[in-house]
Design an enzyme around this catalytic site. Structure first.
Site, PDB file in Angstrom:
ATOM      1  N   ASP A 189       0.820  -1.210   0.000  1.00  0.00           N
ATOM      2  CA  ASP A 189       0.000   0.000   0.000  1.00  0.00           C
ATOM      3  C   ASP A 189       0.861   1.270   0.000  1.00  0.00           C
ATOM      4  O   ASP A 189       2.094   1.202   0.036  1.00  0.00           O
ATOM      5  CB  ASP A 189      -0.930  -0.053   1.231  1.00  0.00           C
ATOM      6  CG  ASP A 189      -2.307   0.493   0.931  1.00  0.00           C
ATOM      7  OD1 ASP A 189      -2.442   1.303   0.009  1.00  0.00           O
ATOM      8  OD2 ASP A 189      -3.261   0.110   1.644  1.00  0.00           O
ATOM      9  N   ASP A 240     -25.325   4.062  -2.035  1.00  0.00           N
ATOM     10  CA  ASP A 240     -25.365   3.271  -3.260  1.00  0.00           C
ATOM     11  C   ASP A 240     -23.936   2.907  -3.649  1.00  0.00           C
ATOM     12  O   ASP A 240     -23.010   3.666  -3.375  1.00  0.00           O
ATOM     13  CB  ASP A 240     -25.992   4.157  -4.351  1.00  0.00           C
ATOM     14  CG  ASP A 240     -26.279   3.379  -5.619  1.00  0.00           C
ATOM     15  OD1 ASP A 240     -26.252   2.140  -5.568  1.00  0.00           O
ATOM     16  OD2 ASP A 240     -26.520   4.037  -6.653  1.00  0.00           O
TER      17      ASP A 240
HETATM   18  C1  GLA Z   1      -6.004   1.307   1.516  1.00  0.00           C
HETATM   19  C2  GLA Z   1      -6.120   0.323   0.356  1.00  0.00           C
HETATM   20  C3  GLA Z   1      -7.261  -0.642   0.645  1.00  0.00           C
HETATM   21  C4  GLA Z   1      -6.981  -1.378   1.964  1.00  0.00           C
HETATM   22  C5  GLA Z   1      -6.764  -0.386   3.107  1.00  0.00           C
HETATM   23  C6  GLA Z   1      -6.239  -1.051   4.365  1.00  0.00           C
HETATM   24  O1  GLA Z   1      -7.116   2.138   1.607  1.00  0.00           O
HETATM   25  O2  GLA Z   1      -6.332   1.002  -0.848  1.00  0.00           O
HETATM   26  O3  GLA Z   1      -7.431  -1.551  -0.406  1.00  0.00           O
HETATM   27  O4  GLA Z   1      -5.847  -2.189   1.794  1.00  0.00           O
HETATM   28  O5  GLA Z   1      -5.820   0.620   2.744  1.00  0.00           O
HETATM   29  O6  GLA Z   1      -6.001  -0.170   5.407  1.00  0.00           O
END
Ligand code: GLA
Length: 393
Positions: free
Chosen positions: A150, A215
């Site tokens: 991430d 939605d």
């Molecule tokens: C980010 C990622 C998500 C998820 C969250 C976890 O928002 O884009 O897909 O992995 O972090 O905290």
């Protein structure tokens, strides 16, 4: 002297660029699996949930349909020890990650985990910044097969450099690990990440809870909005390097059957990774049937690895094409209206790329050959639904 030093630096740089690489021959078709985030987020993810999801993946026929990876998203980690090694959250995962990986492997499935290129993950758990090598070694030791990486808490970091660091660290462990980049398309990874990751997110998180207006159809990160953001990215995808429009929201927020069918179809057309995000233990029969539809999965997993593209846009009615191996192709009629749409299919008029001669026409959701492209016909596409054909030579 100065020139010698510069030359040496250049050689070192080039050697590193040549040696550094991602694992080839992985994710030759879009990865398929399940990820914990959409249904369990931080609060509810734990060892029992993950094990039960692996059980359900087998029992509900998803494994047979091609789903493979069980991925724990954020919140399995809690800190670092004095030597910098990651500490597992024992409240959630009392038996540890290695034993969980073993369990998942014993089911014939593969195991994925999550971290972040910054100092913290998006949920505020420890990130991998400065610990890439140690973390990668740990993942390899545990038997990790897939890493979602991430981009939270990365202020001042360069995306290319950060993602390459983890790519190299993974490669050095010698264990083939699919590298799933999650920097939300901020630095246009499709332009530079073919040699870095096996897949990269193209947008911020898909809405799976109706968090903006109740939605999850077309609010600003509803799946149809995300679909629109994929137009033009098709040239960047192929075997081993996929655009990732985020996890499937099928089964989330009580998505109606027609919308779920359309969503799953469009993700299949996009050659998107098919990562389910619903609770597999108690999904509806409709959701199960949609997620395991063999005809659609064959479109998604076609070995040619072409991402589908829009060929006609008539406002709320669109036609998409996905080239397939052996000269076949998938053609999808997508009705975004809240009412049904009658459409006269005239094969010679639709702007299909590389269309030549006669094809057999199979309606994929009906699983039935309905004729050939020599015959035109009128069809009704229900509200917020699709009709998708496989044209076969
Ligand atoms: C980010 C990622 C998500 C998820 C969250 C976890 O928002 O884009 O897909 O992995 O972090 O905290």
């Amino acid at each position: 002297m100065k020139t010698k030093v510069l030359l040496l630096m250049l050689i070192l740089f080039l050697t590193n660029e040549i040696i550094a690489q991602k694992f080839e021959n992985l994710a030759q078709t879009p990865p398929m699996g399940w990820n914990s985030w959409n249904s369990f987020q931080c609060e509810f993810v734990n060892e029992t949930v993950i094990k039960e999801m692996a059980d359900a993946m087998v029992e509900k026929g998803l494994k047979d349909a091609g789903y493979e990876y069980i991925v724990i998203d954020d919140c399995w980690q809690i800190g670092r020890d004095k030597n910098g090694y990651i500490i597992v959250d024992k409240k959630k995962f009392p038996s540890g990650i290695k034993s969980l990986a073993n369990y998942i492997h014993s089911k014939g499935l593969k195991f994925g985990i999550y971290s972040d290129a910054g100092i913290k993950t998006c949920a505020g758990r420890p990130g991998s910044k400065g610990f890439d090598t140690q973390d990668a070694e740990m993942y390899a030791k545990w038997g990790v097969d897939y890493l979602k990486y991430d981009w939270c808490f990365t202020e001042g970091q360069d995306a290319k450099i950060s993602y390459k660091k983890m790519r190299d660290a993974l490669y050095k462990t010698g264990r083939p690990i699919v590298f799933s980049m999650c920097e939300w398309g901020e630095n246009k990874p499709w332009e530079w990440a073919e040699d870095v990751g096996h897949l990269w997110r193209t947008t911020l998180d898909i809405d799976m809870k109706g968090r903006f207006d109740g939605d999850i159809w077309d609010n600003h990160l509803g799946w149809t909005t995300i679909l629109d953001m994929q137009v033009g990215l098709e040239k960047y995808a192929g075997p081993g390097h996929w655009n990732d429009p985020d996890m499937l929201a099928v089964g989330n927020n009580d998505m109606p059957e027609n919308e779920a069918r359309a969503h799953f179809t469009m993700w299949s057309m996009l050659a998107a990774p098919l990562m389910a995000g619903n609770d597999l233990r108690n999904m509806s029969v409709n959701d199960q049937n949609i997620l395991t539809n063999k005809e659609l999965i064959a479109i998604n997993q076609d070995v040619l690895g072409k991402q589908g593209f829009k060929i006609e846009d008539m406002g709320n009615f669109e036609i998409w094409q996905k080239p397939l191996s052996n000269g076949d192709m998938a053609i999808c009629l997508f009705n975004r209206e809240t009412k049904g749409k009658k459409y006269q299919v005239d094969w010679s008029k639709i702007k299909i790329k590389d269309f030549s001669g006669t094809y057999k026409v199979k309606d994929l959701w009906k699983n039935k050959v309905i004729g050939t492209t020599d015959a035109n016909f009128t069809i009704e596409i229900p509200s917020r639904d699709v009709v998708v054909f496989r044209l076969m030579k």
